[in-house]
Write a protein that holds these residues in place. Structure first.
Motif, PDB file in Angstrom:
ATOM      1  N   ASP A  18       0.828  -1.205   0.000  1.00 40.79           N
ATOM      2  CA  ASP A  18       0.000   0.000   0.000  1.00 40.79           C
ATOM      3  C   ASP A  18       0.864   1.257   0.000  1.00 40.79           C
ATOM      4  N   MET A  19       1.937   1.228   0.776  1.00 42.88           N
ATOM      5  CA  MET A  19       2.810   2.395   0.851  1.00 42.88           C
ATOM      6  C   MET A  19       3.493   2.642  -0.492  1.00 42.88           C
ATOM      7  N   LEU A  20       3.993   1.581  -1.128  1.00 43.54           N
ATOM      8  CA  LEU A  20       4.644   1.730  -2.426  1.00 43.54           C
ATOM      9  C   LEU A  20       3.649   2.186  -3.493  1.00 43.54           C
ATOM     10  N   THR A  21       2.429   1.693  -3.411  1.00 43.60           N
ATOM     11  CA  THR A  21       1.407   2.057  -4.386  1.00 43.60           C
ATOM     12  C   THR A  21       1.102   3.547  -4.345  1.00 43.60           C
ATOM     13  N   ALA A  75      15.127  -9.568   1.305  1.00 40.11           N
ATOM     14  CA  ALA A  75      13.696  -9.249   1.462  1.00 40.11           C
ATOM     15  C   ALA A  75      12.837  -9.975   0.433  1.00 40.11           C
ATOM     16  N   VAL A  76      13.137 -11.251   0.211  1.00 37.95           N
ATOM     17  CA  VAL A  76      12.370 -12.009  -0.791  1.00 37.95           C
ATOM     18  C   VAL A  76      10.926 -12.221  -0.363  1.00 37.95           C
ATOM     19  N   PHE A  77      10.623 -11.950   0.904  1.00 38.70           N
ATOM     20  CA  PHE A  77       9.244 -12.111   1.363  1.00 38.70           C
ATOM     21  C   PHE A  77       8.285 -11.234   0.564  1.00 38.70           C
ATOM     22  N   LEU A  78       8.758 -10.108   0.036  1.00 36.00           N
ATOM     23  CA  LEU A  78       7.883  -9.219  -0.730  1.00 36.00           C
ATOM     24  C   LEU A  78       7.425  -9.872  -2.028  1.00 36.00           C
ATOM     25  N   HIS A  79       8.364 -10.418  -2.785  1.00 38.40           N
ATOM     26  CA  HIS A  79       7.990 -11.075  -4.034  1.00 38.40           C
ATOM     27  C   HIS A  79       7.196 -12.348  -3.783  1.00 38.40           C
ATOM     28  N   GLU A  80       7.543 -13.062  -2.711  1.00 36.33           N
ATOM     29  CA  GLU A  80       6.843 -14.312  -2.430  1.00 36.33           C
ATOM     30  C   GLU A  80       5.382 -14.071  -2.064  1.00 36.33           C
ATOM     31  N   ALA A  81       5.146 -13.004  -1.298  1.00 35.18           N
ATOM     32  CA  ALA A  81       3.781 -12.719  -0.852  1.00 35.18           C
ATOM     33  C   ALA A  81       3.011 -11.848  -1.840  1.00 35.18           C
ATOM     34  N   TYR A  82       3.742 -11.111  -2.668  1.00 37.91           N
ATOM     35  CA  TYR A  82       3.087 -10.223  -3.640  1.00 37.91           C
ATOM     36  C   TYR A  82       3.785 -10.366  -4.990  1.00 37.91           C
ATOM     37  N   PRO A  83       3.414 -11.370  -5.773  1.00 43.18           N
ATOM     38  CA  PRO A  83       4.089 -11.647  -7.046  1.00 43.18           C
ATOM     39  C   PRO A  83       4.033 -10.502  -8.055  1.00 43.18           C
ATOM     40  N   ARG A  84       3.110  -9.543  -7.869  1.00 39.32           N
ATOM     41  CA  ARG A  84       2.989  -8.406  -8.795  1.00 39.32           C
ATOM     42  C   ARG A  84       3.936  -7.259  -8.445  1.00 39.32           C
ATOM     43  N   LEU A  85       4.877  -7.485  -7.561  1.00 42.93           N
ATOM     44  CA  LEU A  85       5.729  -6.385  -7.111  1.00 42.93           C
ATOM     45  C   LEU A  85       6.447  -5.709  -8.282  1.00 42.93           C
ATOM     46  N   ASN A  86       7.048  -6.483  -9.175  1.00 43.18           N
ATOM     47  CA  ASN A  86       7.740  -5.873 -10.315  1.00 43.18           C
ATOM     48  C   ASN A  86       6.784  -5.070 -11.185  1.00 43.18           C
ATOM     49  N   ASP A  87       5.587  -5.594 -11.389  1.00 43.80           N
ATOM     50  CA  ASP A  87       4.594  -4.853 -12.171  1.00 43.80           C
ATOM     51  C   ASP A  87       4.246  -3.538 -11.491  1.00 43.80           C
ATOM     52  N   LEU A  88       4.104  -3.585 -10.177  1.00 42.36           N
ATOM     53  CA  LEU A  88       3.796  -2.366  -9.428  1.00 42.36           C
ATOM     54  C   LEU A  88       4.917  -1.339  -9.591  1.00 42.36           C
ATOM     55  N   LEU A  89       6.160  -1.778  -9.490  1.00 42.47           N
ATOM     56  CA  LEU A  89       7.290  -0.855  -9.621  1.00 42.47           C
ATOM     57  C   LEU A  89       7.374  -0.289 -11.036  1.00 42.47           C
ATOM     58  N   ARG A  90       7.082  -1.110 -12.034  1.00 40.80           N
ATOM     59  CA  ARG A  90       7.046  -0.597 -13.417  1.00 40.80           C
ATOM     60  C   ARG A  90       5.960   0.463 -13.574  1.00 40.80           C
ATOM     61  N   GLU A  91       4.808   0.217 -12.980  1.00 39.71           N
ATOM     62  CA  GLU A  91       3.697   1.167 -13.076  1.00 39.71           C
ATOM     63  C   GLU A  91       4.051   2.496 -12.418  1.00 39.71           C
ATOM     64  N   ARG A  92       4.683   2.416 -11.241  1.00 38.46           N
ATOM     65  CA  ARG A  92       5.049   3.650 -10.567  1.00 38.46           C
ATOM     66  C   ARG A  92       6.084   4.416 -11.381  1.00 38.46           C
TER      67      ARG A  92
END
Length: 247
Positions: free
Chosen positions: A94-97, A110-127
């Protein structure tokens, strides 16, 4: 109110009150109260119990997820969490969004981020596509500093492996306009997750894995405060880091 999730987990594993109590090193009556009265155990006992049962500690005892209200020690301190594991990944996402100008991430893995939220790279591309400058600094798995941290946290080669996995996750972002990915070989005193004027800072404690260490949520309030201290630290590490090539 009885804790039916705990009761079911114990039944599935064939655990009696006495057997589980012996494993966790508490009185059987305590386990009985956890189940029948819905009592919440001390955090250390809860985390060990969840590990033994193969359950999420917060699924068994949601009350352990609550942030501790920050006292007026600093106007920038929003909340304090006893352990990183107390934060749902949605707090980070939510904070990154919400970021519009800056996203900075300084970690070893911090692989827990990708493991729990597989769309992380997509989110970073969008931002990044919306004009947000994204900087990701992960640990160099070949660094002696990273290897030493693994020994200190009694995690063996786990941190090195985590860094390699993090590199695999983030490498597709190398070369994306607005995103920079680098590896660093610095002693990591804190992991930093910054989005504009907010940051989650995961302290590191000798002998303790990052998920068991505290996190403070900061919101910038003028110049020269705690928030600026951590962002300046990020900038200093960033200058020493090595860009990751496309691959």
């Amino acid at each position: 109110m009885p804790n039916e999730r705990l009761r079911a987990a114990m039944a599935a594993g064939g655990w009696t009150y006495a057997a589980l109590a012996n494993k966790v090193e508490v009185d059987p009556k305590s386990v009985e109260r956890w189940v029948n009265l819905g009592r919440t155990p001390r955090r250390a006992a809860a985390m060990l119990t969840a590990e033994i049962l193969g359950e999420d500690v917060h699924a068994l005892w949601p009350a352990l997820r609550q942030a501790r209200a920050a006292r007026a020690v600093s106007p920038e301190l929003v909340a304090l969490y006893d352990h990183r594991a107390d934060l749902p990944v949605s707090t980070f996402v939510d904070m990154l969004t919400q970021a519009r100008e800056h996203i900075d991430v300084l970690v070893y893995a911090a692989v827990f981020l990708h493991e729990a939220y597989p769309r992380l790279n997509d989110l970073l591309r969008e931002r990044a596509a919306d004009g947000c400058a994204v900087r990701i600094a992960i640990g160099d798995p070949d660094s002696t500093i990273v290897q030493q941290r693994g020994a200190e946290e009694r995690f063996g080669h786990g941190i090195e492996s985590g860094c390699r996995l993090a590199l695999m996750h983030y490498r597709p972002l190398a070369g994306v306009s607005g995103i920079e990915v680098r590896t660093h070989a610095t002693t990591l005193y804190n992991s930093i997750y910054r989005a504009d004027d907010q940051a989650l800072v995961n302290a590191h404690v000798w002998g303790v894995n990052a998920y068991g260490a505290p996190v403070w949520h900061l919101r910038r309030n003028g110049e020269g405060g705690m928030f600026d201290t951590y962002t300046s630290s990020f900038d200093a590490v960033w200058e020493t880091a090595t860009p990751v090539g496309e691959g």
